[in-house]
Write a protein that holds these residues in place. Structure first.
Motif, PDB file in Angstrom:
ATOM      1  N   LEU A   1       0.819  -1.043  -0.001  1.00 22.88           N
ATOM      2  CA  LEU A   1       0.087   0.149   0.261  1.00 22.88           C
ATOM      3  C   LEU A   1       0.880   1.366  -0.280  1.00 22.88           C
ATOM      4  CD1 LEU A   1      -2.905  -0.834   2.362  1.00 22.88           C
ATOM      5  CD2 LEU A   1      -2.783  -0.791  -0.048  1.00 22.88           C
ATOM      6  N   LEU A   2       2.216   1.040   0.631  1.00 21.12           N
ATOM      7  CA  LEU A   2       2.969   2.213   0.466  1.00 21.12           C
ATOM      8  C   LEU A   2       3.221   2.889  -0.996  1.00 21.12           C
ATOM      9  CD1 LEU A   2       4.688   4.392   2.055  1.00 21.12           C
ATOM     10  CD2 LEU A   2       6.408   2.518   2.170  1.00 21.12           C
ATOM     11  N   PHE A   3       3.707   1.695  -1.682  1.00 23.84           N
ATOM     12  CA  PHE A   3       3.976   2.069  -2.973  1.00 23.84           C
ATOM     13  C   PHE A   3       3.015   2.438  -3.777  1.00 23.84           C
ATOM     14  CE2 PHE A   3       8.184  -0.336  -2.130  1.00 23.84           C
ATOM     15  CZ  PHE A   3       9.005   0.542  -2.620  1.00 23.84           C
TER      16      PHE A   3
ATOM     17  N   TYR B   1       2.580   6.087  -5.882  1.00 27.98           N
ATOM     18  CA  TYR B   1       2.161   6.051  -7.193  1.00 27.98           C
ATOM     19  C   TYR B   1       0.961   6.805  -7.489  1.00 27.98           C
ATOM     20  CZ  TYR B   1       0.847   4.265 -11.913  1.00 27.98           C
ATOM     21  OH  TYR B   1       0.136   4.297 -13.235  1.00 27.98           O
ATOM     22  N   CYS B   2      -0.213   6.448  -6.757  1.00 27.38           N
ATOM     23  CA  CYS B   2      -1.252   7.143  -6.920  1.00 27.38           C
ATOM     24  C   CYS B   2      -1.367   8.703  -6.941  1.00 27.38           C
ATOM     25  CB  CYS B   2      -2.661   6.559  -6.274  1.00 27.38           C
ATOM     26  SG  CYS B   2      -3.056   4.877  -6.685  1.00 27.38           S
ATOM     27  N   LYS B   3      -0.368   9.102  -5.623  1.00 25.55           N
ATOM     28  CA  LYS B   3      -0.535  10.435  -5.440  1.00 25.55           C
ATOM     29  C   LYS B   3       0.312  11.191  -6.447  1.00 25.55           C
ATOM     30  CE  LYS B   3       1.189  13.692  -1.900  1.00 25.55           C
ATOM     31  NZ  LYS B   3       2.115  13.741  -0.372  1.00 25.55           N
ATOM     32  N   ARG B   4       1.421  10.523  -6.982  1.00 23.09           N
ATOM     33  CA  ARG B   4       2.001  11.255  -8.064  1.00 23.09           C
ATOM     34  C   ARG B   4       1.279  11.387  -9.415  1.00 23.09           C
ATOM     35  NH1 ARG B   4       8.021   9.278  -9.041  1.00 23.09           N
ATOM     36  NH2 ARG B   4       8.070  11.168 -10.526  1.00 23.09           N
ATOM     37  N   ARG B   5       0.447  10.086  -9.600  1.00 27.49           N
ATOM     38  CA  ARG B   5      -0.365  10.398 -10.889  1.00 27.49           C
ATOM     39  C   ARG B   5      -1.401  11.375 -10.785  1.00 27.49           C
ATOM     40  NH1 ARG B   5      -3.117   5.175 -13.859  1.00 27.49           N
ATOM     41  NH2 ARG B   5      -3.777   6.402 -15.683  1.00 27.49           N
ATOM     42  N   ARG B   6      -2.206  11.285  -9.582  1.00 27.50           N
ATOM     43  CA  ARG B   6      -3.013  12.436  -9.279  1.00 27.50           C
ATOM     44  C   ARG B   6      -2.516  13.729  -9.218  1.00 27.50           C
ATOM     45  NH1 ARG B   6      -5.057   8.913  -5.283  1.00 27.50           N
ATOM     46  NH2 ARG B   6      -3.961  10.065  -3.547  1.00 27.50           N
TER      47      ARG B   6
END
Length: 659
Positions: free
Chosen positions: A286-288, A292-297
């Motif tokens: 969940l950390l990775f 990933y989701c944060k950078r993409r968002r």
């Protein structure tokens, strides 16, 4: 026979009536005094009379709707029958008290000042004013000084006055720089040698900038020194601010109790349990996934914000976008040690990018008047303008609700810093001043005629002229500029933006702007550069002439060199100074058609022997220092020194009016 139910009903009625009487007594307005301008009157049933009635009705209506106890409006805008009005309730009174005060003030001001084109009335709880001209924020007239009538006893007068005025000066600074919408502050201090306290308060109208508010309050305090030294209590009531002190607490301090409860602790415990379970089951995955989701968002959010703010310009501006992490690294996370400028717009920091390039970072306050429109405008404009006498925009940042502009770093601050700072004036020689005048002129000419866009700046002033390390001028702050068609001669707007003292009369009064509006502002700057004086009457001066009138008088009396900055008396070019004074007066002509174009100005400055037209009496000048635009306050930023004269503000809640 009175039954128990009737007793309960009568008791309830009595309690209700008692509460009503208490609330009514608390909210009743206490009249202090009024000031009527007996010089001019209006005709009953005239257009101005109608506009005034509508305005006063609007003030009454809005008194119950304004949570900050302040409202400013205008009726008949853009006409000769325009009238503006304002109410300001004391910062500690509630909405009901404010409404009652404004309602009573509207009734009384018409009775006490019948058919007057200008009037102001003061109460303990509010002030209300209207005029068909302007109220000057720095003026001590109209005013009312009220004193207790009893001299202080049991303490040395000098000690008492020192204590009182020390407190009022601190209150003035706190009110001027208040972080809330209300420019209101209170304070108290104990007088040494006797066990008595002095209580003080200060308040300004919300439309004033911090610098203007402080100026107004200090002027008000100055009137108390003359009239009321040694009095147990006194107040100075001006058109835009009020100060007061007493030996008793006359204001209300509202305190918000800190909230803490066991439920909060229980909630914290539950969160802790959830986190422990979460970490125990899904640590690394969940950390990775989250990263990933944060950078993409974040990347998608930046593109969406660009699209929403700049539309079809997305591809052009995407390369100018900085991420927030880069800016934080360059400024050491916006360290106070990197701060080089400050104003109502926010703070400017010096930064160094990873490649060693120095930058100026203008971080706009979330409460700044430079809102989304001005932010977008500045980016779109400067990105398409390239000239040695215009400041260079390197990029911007729209991230995490931050609005940040990144400029080339200009080391020598702004022109007003060198013209008006007492220790810097001597560093600006005449040949440098003449070079600066020529550079500004070429920059404006580029905006008007040689750029891909025809641009009217609308806020040219000495604090928006930056100086590089070779003292070359660079025009900055394009947040208020307007793009017009290449063949368009004139535009108009009902959103007046700019700075008092630099705005042409046709723009200030009727919203009409053109290249000649910028020419007027340039003429004011020329006269400021020659004289080393601001186009505003000094607070301590009893002379009501502004710089334009003074320049015209010296020219008419055939003594134009009397206008020259005394620091330059030993070394200057006689012909260049005369030319600049004449050119400045031509630029500030009342009729736009009588002003030269910027092409003519550049030609006059670059030609050694040239015969200029004779100037005519300049336009009446609006006093400088206050910008107009309802969004709030803006500034050149780095761009400017920490001196007064920053600005902005438009027509809506805070509005612009004639005086």
């Amino acid at each position: 026979m009175i039954t128990r139910s009737n007793q309960i009903w009568l008791t309830s009625l009595f309690v209700f009536d008692l509460l009503y009487l208490i609330l009514t007594a608390e909210s009743a307005a206490t009249y202090i005094g009024s000031n009527c301008n007996n010089n001019t009157t209006y005709t009953p049933n005239s257009i101005l009379s109608t506009n005034l009635n509508v305005l006063l009705n609007s003030l009454t209506t809005n008194a119950s709707q304004q949570q900050d106890g302040y409202y400013l409006t205008i009726m008949g805008f853009g006409t000769t029958n325009a009238v503006n009005g304002m109410f300001l309730c004391r910062g500690d009174v509630n909405t009901t008290t404010c409404q009652n005060c404004v309602t009573d003030a509207v009734k009384q001001i018409k009775n006490r000042c019948p058919n007057q084109t200008e009037a102001i009335i003061w109460y303990e709880e509010c002030l209300l004013r209207y005029t068909n001209k302007f109220f000057k924020f720095y003026s001590i007239e109209p005013r009312l000084n009220r004193k207790d009538g009893n001299n202080i006893s049991g303490v040395d007068f000098d000690l008492f006055n020192e204590t009182v005025f020390g407190l009022l000066n601190e209150v003035a600074i706190e009110a001027a720089h208040s972080v809330t919408a209300k420019k209101f502050a209170t304070g108290e201090i104990e007088i040494r040698k006797i066990r008595k306290k002095v209580y003080g308060s200060g308040q300004c109208s919300t439309d004033l900038t911090s610098a203007q508010c402080e100026t107004c309050l200090r002027n008000a305090i100055g009137t108390l020194r003359e009239c009321c030294s040694g009095q147990q209590g006194a107040s100075a009531l001006l058109a835009s601010c009020i100060v007061r002190y007493e030996l008793y607490q006359f204001y209300t301090i509202s305190r918000t109790p800190s909230s803490s409860s066991s439920s909060g602790k229980n909630g914290l415990g539950r969160k802790t349990i959830v986190i422990i379970i979460f970490v125990a089951f899904l640590p690394v995955l969940l950390l990775f996934l989250g990263c990933y989701c944060k950078r993409r968002r974040s990347r998608q959010r930046r593109r969406t914000m660009l699209k929403e703010n700049f539309g079809d310009e997305l591809k052009t501006l995407e390369s100018l976008q900085f991420n927030l992490a880069t800016i934080e690294a360059a400024t050491n996370k916006f360290s106070p040690e990197n701060e080089i400028g400050k104003g109502g717009f926010g703070v400017v920091y010096k930064g160094v990018l990873s490649d060693g390039q120095q930058i100026a970072v203008k971080k706009l306050s979330r409460f700044s008047g430079q809102g989304s429109i001005e932010f977008q405008n500045e980016i779109l404009l400067i990105a398409k303008l390239q000239h040695r006498n215009l400041v260079t925009l390197l990029g911007f940042c729209l991230e995490e609700r931050e609005k940040i502009l990144i400029y080339e770093y200009v080391p020598n601050k702004s022109l007003d810093y060198f013209l008006f700072h007492p220790h810097k004036q001597k560093l600006l020689h005449w040949f440098e001043r003449y070079k600066i005048i020529g550079g500004i002129a070429r920059g404006i000419l580029y905006l008007h005629e040689y750029s891909r866009l025809k641009v009217i700046h609308r806020d040219l002033k000495s604090s928006n002229i930056l100086l590089d390390d070779n003292m070359n001028p660079k025009i900055s702050d394009f947040g208020l500029a307007r793009i017009v068609a290449i063949d368009q001669q004139q535009g108009s707007t009902n959103r007046i933006v700019g700075t008092y003292g630099y705005m042409s009369p046709e723009y200030a009064m009727h919203g009409q702007f053109s290249e000649k509006s910028d020419v007027f502002s340039f003429g004011v700057i020329i006269l400021e550069i020659v004289s080393g004086k601001r186009n505003v009457r000094p607070i301590e001066s009893h002379d009501f002439d502004d710089l334009l009138k003074t320049a015209w008088k010296q020219w008419r009396n055939k003594t134009p060199l009397e206008l020259l900055d005394p620091i330059l008396k030993e070394s200057f070019s006689h012909s260049e100074v005369i030319k600049c004074i004449q050119l400045g007066l031509l630029c500030v002509a009342e009729n736009p058609d009588d002003r030269p174009t910027m092409a003519q100005v550049v030609s006059y400055l670059s030609t050694l022997l040239v015969e200029l037209p004779l100037p005519r009496e300049p336009a009446f000048s609006l006093d400088m220092g206050m910008r107009i635009n309802t969004t709030t306050e803006s500034s050149s930023g780095q761009l400017t020194s920490k001196s007064t004269g920053s600005s902005i503000n438009d027509i809506s809640k805070s509005q612009f009016f004639p005086r």
